[in-house]
Design a protein around this motif. Structure first.
Motif, PDB file in Angstrom:
ATOM      1  N   LYS A 249      32.510  61.481  50.799  1.00  0.00           N
ATOM      2  CA  LYS A 249      31.488  62.333  50.200  1.00  0.00           C
ATOM      3  C   LYS A 249      30.925  61.585  48.996  1.00  0.00           C
ATOM      4  N   VAL A 250      29.647  61.306  49.027  1.00  0.00           N
ATOM      5  CA  VAL A 250      29.017  60.486  47.991  1.00  0.00           C
ATOM      6  C   VAL A 250      28.751  61.339  46.754  1.00  0.00           C
ATOM      7  N   LEU A 251      29.256  60.882  45.617  1.00  0.00           N
ATOM      8  CA  LEU A 251      29.075  61.606  44.360  1.00  0.00           C
ATOM      9  C   LEU A 251      27.745  61.267  43.703  1.00  0.00           C
ATOM     10  N   GLU A 252      27.412  59.973  43.663  1.00  0.00           N
ATOM     11  CA  GLU A 252      26.193  59.556  42.979  1.00  0.00           C
ATOM     12  C   GLU A 252      25.905  58.102  43.293  1.00  0.00           C
ATOM     13  N   PHE A 253      24.690  57.682  42.969  1.00  0.00           N
ATOM     14  CA  PHE A 253      24.354  56.263  42.954  1.00  0.00           C
ATOM     15  C   PHE A 253      23.602  55.984  41.666  1.00  0.00           C
ATOM     16  N   ASP A 254      23.762  54.767  41.150  1.00  0.00           N
ATOM     17  CA  ASP A 254      23.145  54.377  39.881  1.00  0.00           C
ATOM     18  C   ASP A 254      22.500  53.013  40.047  1.00  0.00           C
ATOM     19  N   ALA A 255      21.199  52.954  39.824  1.00  0.00           N
ATOM     20  CA  ALA A 255      20.446  51.715  40.034  1.00  0.00           C
ATOM     21  C   ALA A 255      20.412  50.885  38.753  1.00  0.00           C
ATOM     22  N   ARG A 256      21.570  50.331  38.416  1.00  0.00           N
ATOM     23  CA  ARG A 256      21.698  49.439  37.259  1.00  0.00           C
ATOM     24  C   ARG A 256      22.980  48.639  37.445  1.00  0.00           C
ATOM     25  N   ILE A 257      23.142  47.575  36.666  1.00  0.00           N
ATOM     26  CA  ILE A 257      24.341  46.756  36.770  1.00  0.00           C
ATOM     27  C   ILE A 257      25.546  47.605  36.363  1.00  0.00           C
ATOM     28  N   PRO A 258      26.552  47.716  37.206  1.00  0.00           N
ATOM     29  CA  PRO A 258      27.729  48.502  36.824  1.00  0.00           C
ATOM     30  C   PRO A 258      28.690  47.671  35.984  1.00  0.00           C
ATOM     31  N   SER A 259      29.673  48.326  35.432  1.00  0.00           N
ATOM     32  CA  SER A 259      30.749  47.621  34.747  1.00  0.00           C
ATOM     33  C   SER A 259      32.005  47.698  35.604  1.00  0.00           C
ATOM     34  N   GLN A 260      32.915  46.785  35.395  1.00  0.00           N
ATOM     35  CA  GLN A 260      34.276  46.785  35.930  1.00  0.00           C
ATOM     36  C   GLN A 260      34.393  46.334  37.385  1.00  0.00           C
ATOM     37  N   THR A 261      33.721  47.020  38.307  1.00  0.00           N
ATOM     38  CA  THR A 261      33.909  46.668  39.717  1.00  0.00           C
ATOM     39  C   THR A 261      33.447  45.247  40.058  1.00  0.00           C
ATOM     40  N   PRO A 262      32.328  44.732  39.501  1.00  0.00           N
ATOM     41  CA  PRO A 262      31.912  43.374  39.890  1.00  0.00           C
ATOM     42  C   PRO A 262      32.934  42.292  39.559  1.00  0.00           C
ATOM     43  N   ALA A 263      33.661  42.424  38.446  1.00  0.00           N
ATOM     44  CA  ALA A 263      34.662  41.407  38.102  1.00  0.00           C
ATOM     45  C   ALA A 263      35.807  41.414  39.104  1.00  0.00           C
ATOM     46  N   ALA A 264      36.206  42.612  39.554  1.00  0.00           N
ATOM     47  CA  ALA A 264      37.251  42.694  40.576  1.00  0.00           C
ATOM     48  C   ALA A 264      36.776  42.064  41.881  1.00  0.00           C
ATOM     49  N   VAL A 265      35.518  42.314  42.243  1.00  0.00           N
ATOM     50  CA  VAL A 265      34.946  41.707  43.449  1.00  0.00           C
ATOM     51  C   VAL A 265      34.965  40.185  43.339  1.00  0.00           C
ATOM     52  N   LEU A 266      34.587  39.670  42.174  1.00  0.00           N
ATOM     53  CA  LEU A 266      34.557  38.217  41.976  1.00  0.00           C
ATOM     54  C   LEU A 266      35.927  37.600  42.203  1.00  0.00           C
ATOM     55  N   HIS A 267      36.962  38.187  41.607  1.00  0.00           N
ATOM     56  CA  HIS A 267      38.290  37.585  41.702  1.00  0.00           C
ATOM     57  C   HIS A 267      38.933  37.794  43.065  1.00  0.00           C
ATOM     58  N   ALA A 268      38.502  38.818  43.794  1.00  0.00           N
ATOM     59  CA  ALA A 268      39.058  39.049  45.129  1.00  0.00           C
ATOM     60  C   ALA A 268      38.355  38.233  46.200  1.00  0.00           C
ATOM     61  N   THR A 269      37.052  37.997  46.030  1.00  0.00           N
ATOM     62  CA  THR A 269      36.262  37.404  47.112  1.00  0.00           C
ATOM     63  C   THR A 269      35.521  36.132  46.723  1.00  0.00           C
ATOM     64  N   GLY A 270      35.378  35.872  45.429  1.00  0.00           N
ATOM     65  CA  GLY A 270      34.565  34.746  44.987  1.00  0.00           C
ATOM     66  C   GLY A 270      33.084  35.059  44.915  1.00  0.00           C
ATOM     67  N   ILE A 271      32.694  36.297  45.221  1.00  0.00           N
ATOM     68  CA  ILE A 271      31.282  36.691  45.206  1.00  0.00           C
ATOM     69  C   ILE A 271      30.909  37.179  43.814  1.00  0.00           C
TER      70      ILE A 271
END
Length: 389
Positions: A249-271
């Motif tokens: 169930k989707v709570l919301e979407f935000d069209a701006r750079i998020p905090s926190q999740t991108p750093a986890a993505v970088l270290h898990a995937t290199g992206i």
């Protein structure tokens, strides 16, 4: 490449961190002299871009692109007008942001697109959630269990000068995914789990999500792309959902750079999502291949105060003073922290990565143990939302 980042709080920390990892030189601008991202930049300026537009335009004109890292509508509007006809690309879509910042507008869009969301009041009954239409994340959000709490919640939103949105309260894992669009097409990125503290603020991000249903993952990617393409998104957005009874169930979407999740993505995937965004909007190259996982990462906020260490949400961590990036501290891969030997009180974002979720978790556990042992900490408090108690 030189990236101008306007905003020095959590989104600014994230943007400066990712830009450094992408090899960009950074200029961070914020009107507050104690904004924590200033200490992570190659160059920083204490400047109000709304009040001092000529000086801001001059500084940003030396950048190859500008990334707004704030949610102040006046600032975002000024940046959009300032750079619209300039040679400096703005990595931000104001029209999409104006839809996403209004829960009333964004909920209507999701209903029109048949994206599943929590049921609206009054059909949902209690417990319910009261939230301000114009705020993102957990700001102003309150859980209500009866008519009295509902009335108090509505008054609180009215005092914030906001319209109230009331929806069913849904329990389950909180997940997030970023989507990047170039105005014509959109690409979903990597799913992460957002772990909350007792105030429903993000205290930890895990990537990938352990044992996650691939059909639900595909559905979330589809929802994100559908929304982004309907917006004609030219920028980045994140979509947040709850997994309830095996469905999203989707709570919301935000069209701006998020905090926190991108750093986890970088270290898990290199992206690196800032690099992907830059390539899409500056170089004109958007990779539409859905990324695969190559490893795992945990990103977590803590605060140390004397002999007590606590997990903490992003709001508490944002009080960090002059943070620095420290590799290998206490056995982590990296920390963003104001720690110094002998300091009684300090904050840290701990990043631990591994080839598997278990390996990343084991490194995280070892890191916390080292922090406690080497700082003579006797108590660790890990707060959780009420529903998990």
């Amino acid at each position: 490449m030189r990236l101008g980042i306007v905003g020095g709080m959590l989104q600014g920390i994230e943007s400066a961190y990712l830009a450094r990892k992408a090899g960009f030189e950074t200029l961070v601008i914020d009107r507050r002299p104690d904004a924590p991202a200033l200490s992570l930049a190659d160059e920083c300026m204490v400047l109000d871009v709304v009040r001092h537009r000529t000086e801001a335009r001059r500084a940003l004109s030396d950048c190859d692109a500008v990334l707004p890292a704030n949610e102040n509508l006046e600032t975002l509007t000024v940046l959009d007008r300032m750079l619209r006809d300039s040679e400096t690309p703005l990595l931000f879509d104001l029209e999409s942001y104006n839809v996403s910042r209004s829960k009333a507008l964004s909920n209507q869009m999701m209903e029109d697109l048949n994206v599943p969301t929590p049921r609206p009041w009054p059909g949902c009954g209690f417990p319910a959630v009261v939230k301000p239409s114009g705020q993102s994340g957990s700001a102003g959000v309150v859980k209500v269990r009866n008519e009295g709490e509902l009335e108090r919640g509505l008054r609180r939103i009215e005092e914030m000068d906001e319209d109230a949105i009331v929806q069913e309260f849904v329990e389950g894992p909180n997940v997030s995914i970023e989507v990047i669009g170039d105005g014509n097409q959109a690409t979903p990125m990597v799913l992460t789990e957002v772990v909350l503290d007792n105030a429903y603020d993000c205290k930890m991000v895990r990537c990938p999500i352990p044992e996650f249903n691939p059909e639900v993952a595909d559905a979330l990617r589809d929802h994100g792309c559908k929304i982004a393409e309907n917006l004609a998104l030219r920028g980045i957005m994140d979509l947040e959902a709850i997994i309830h009874n095996g469905a999203a169930k989707v709570l919301e979407f935000d069209a701006r750079i998020p905090s926190q999740t991108p750093a986890a993505v970088l270290h898990a995937t290199g992206i690196n999502l800032v690099e992907v965004l830059f390539d899409a909007l500056v170089e004109g190259v958007l990779n539409t291949t859905v990324p695969n996982h190559h490893g795992a990462a945990i990103y977590e906020h803590i605060i140390v105060d004397g002999e007590v260490m606590r997990s903490c949400g992003e709001g508490t961590f944002s009080q960090v003073k002059d943070p620095r990036l420290q590799a290998g501290l206490f056995g982590s891969d990296e920390m963003i922290t104001d720690y110094a030997p002998g300091r009684e009180s300090w904050h840290a974002t701990i990043i631990c990565a591994g080839d598997s979720p278990q390996e990343a978790w084991n490194k995280r556990q070892s890191c916390l143990e080292q922090i406690m042992e080497k700082n003579k900490i006797t108590q660790y408090v890990d707060s959780v939302p009420e529903m998990e108690r």
